[in-house]
Scaffold this active site. Structure first.
Site, PDB file in Angstrom:
ATOM      1  N   ASP A   1      18.439  16.856  -0.186  1.00 33.75           N
ATOM      2  CA  ASP A   1      19.568  17.130  -1.078  1.00 33.75           C
ATOM      3  C   ASP A   1      20.905  16.720  -0.471  1.00 33.75           C
ATOM      4  OD1 ASP A   1      19.959  19.035   0.891  1.00 33.75           O
ATOM      5  OD2 ASP A   1      19.686  20.770  -0.418  1.00 33.75           O
TER       6      ASP A   1
ATOM      7  N   HIS B   1      20.402  24.266  -0.553  1.00 37.52           N
ATOM      8  CA  HIS B   1      21.077  24.161   0.742  1.00 37.52           C
ATOM      9  C   HIS B   1      21.992  25.364   0.986  1.00 37.52           C
ATOM     10  CE1 HIS B   1      21.451  20.733   3.732  1.00 37.52           C
ATOM     11  NE2 HIS B   1      22.223  21.653   4.276  1.00 37.52           N
TER      12      HIS B   1
ATOM     13  N   TYR C   1      16.492  15.068   8.786  1.00 38.26           N
ATOM     14  CA  TYR C   1      17.262  14.211   7.908  1.00 38.26           C
ATOM     15  C   TYR C   1      16.825  12.781   8.207  1.00 38.26           C
ATOM     16  CZ  TYR C   1      20.625  18.070   7.169  1.00 38.26           C
ATOM     17  OH  TYR C   1      21.226  19.261   6.842  1.00 38.26           O
TER      18      TYR C   1
END
Length: 344
Positions: A157, A242, A129
């Site tokens: 996302d 996800h 991330y």
């Protein structure tokens, strides 16, 4: 309980896990529409076999971005493995992946460090991330490089955290004592992961300048985003929602795969995750344009059921089903499948 397929492992895991932890792993966002859609979409599609091909047993092995794998199945990045297997966490998962000779994508939010995972792993990629603190983000990239990770998988996302109502009902918002995001620890403190709506294409360009590792973007569902990623020099894409844990009511990933494949036009490899539970699911994704698939929850169920041995059994079952499905489809390898063998 005897297990015969990947779904059987969920029942074993549910019996062994703390109910709060089971809900954390099993749940999706809000009404869990997308969570259910991922599996339902695979069931809706049908396979059309080719006959009398006379090509012998199929060959499963191949490579993705220069990384060899014994089959076109990767371990998707999933967080907090010590909730499922407290003694070893991600090290047990990594050992099973190494013995099966498949690629593991190590999660940034792992409960042991990337260095500890690498010590147990074979071929390893690192999921990232991008943090607003780019200095810290770069330090994570350097650690992944030094640990021998062969690619970066950037989750794109998650500008914010999807609302998990099972977590709200269980009041589960923090890890238990003694378990933490090990990669976020430094100077005696554990940083909080920041999901920021400020993360943009500029950050992908920055990352492309920072590392020579192949970069894949995970969480691509719109063809315009796929085309832009390729134009920016991204090396691969993962069609993913996800696992239904972020924006609820997004479409099933297998339904978006052909659209993304058309937009990319074979310029970079495509992977898919979300809802893969059978060898026939893998075949459908490969026929529709994926180079490989990634599995998440079934690996966690195997881990909770029996540590490294449980994960190994999950991968073995999936391998056997994939070989059988390819044989019945008349394909001597994943690359021999064609788009017209999937209808629905």
């Amino acid at each position: 309980m005897e297990v015969f397929n990947l779904r059987d492992f969920e029942g074993v895991a549910r019996e062994k896990l703390d109910p709060v932890y089971y809900d954390y792993f099993a749940s999706g966002a809000q009404d869990e529409v997308t969570l259910a859609a991922n599996e339902a979409a695979f069931r809706r599609l049908a396979l059309v076999p080719r006959i009398l091909r006379g090509q012998g047993p199929p060959r499963l092995s191949g490579s993705v971005l220069g990384c060899e794998s014994s089959m076109p199945v990767l371990l998707a990045p999933t967080a907090f493995h010590r909730l499922a297997w407290p003694a070893e966490g991600e090290a047990a998962t990594a050992r099973a992946a190494r013995e099966a000779d498949v690629i593991m994508i190590a999660a940034m939010l792992s409960t042991i460090t990337i260095e500890e995972i690498a010590a147990a792993a074979g071929t390893l990629w690192f999921q990232l991330y991008i943090q607003p603190d780019l200095g810290f983000t770069e330090s994570l990239v350097r650690r992944a490089e030094a640990a021998g990770c062969r690619a970066l998988v950037v989750t794109v996302d998650s500008p914010a955290l999807g609302r998990n109502e099972r977590g709200d009902r269980n009041d589960f918002h923090d890890l238990p004592p003694g378990i933490f995001c090990a990669n976020m620890r430094g100077d005696g403190n554990v940083r909080q992961v920041r999901l920021s709506p400020e993360i943009s294409w500029k950050h992908v360009e920055w990352l492309r300048e920072v590392t020579r590792l192949p970069i894949l973007l995970k969480g691509v569902l719109h063809p315009a985003d796929a085309a832009q990623a390729v134009a920016l020099g991204v090396d691969g894409l993962i069609v993913s929602n996800h696992g239904g844990r972020q924006l609820d009511t997004t479409p099933a990933t297998i339904d978006r795969l052909p659209v993304i494949a058309d937009a990319v036009g074979g310029r970079v490899p495509l992977l898919l995750d979300g809802g893969v539970r059978r060898g026939t699911d893998v075949v459908k994704a490969l026929a529709l344009g994926a180079s490989a698939v990634a599995v998440g929850r079934p690996v966690l169920w195997g881990l909770a059921a029996g540590g490294a041995e449980g994960v190994a059994q999950v991968l073995s079952l999936l391998r056997g089903e994939l070989e059988n499905a390819l044989t019945l489809c008349g394909a001597d390898s994943p690359g021999a499948l064609t788009k017209d063998q999937v209808v629905g």
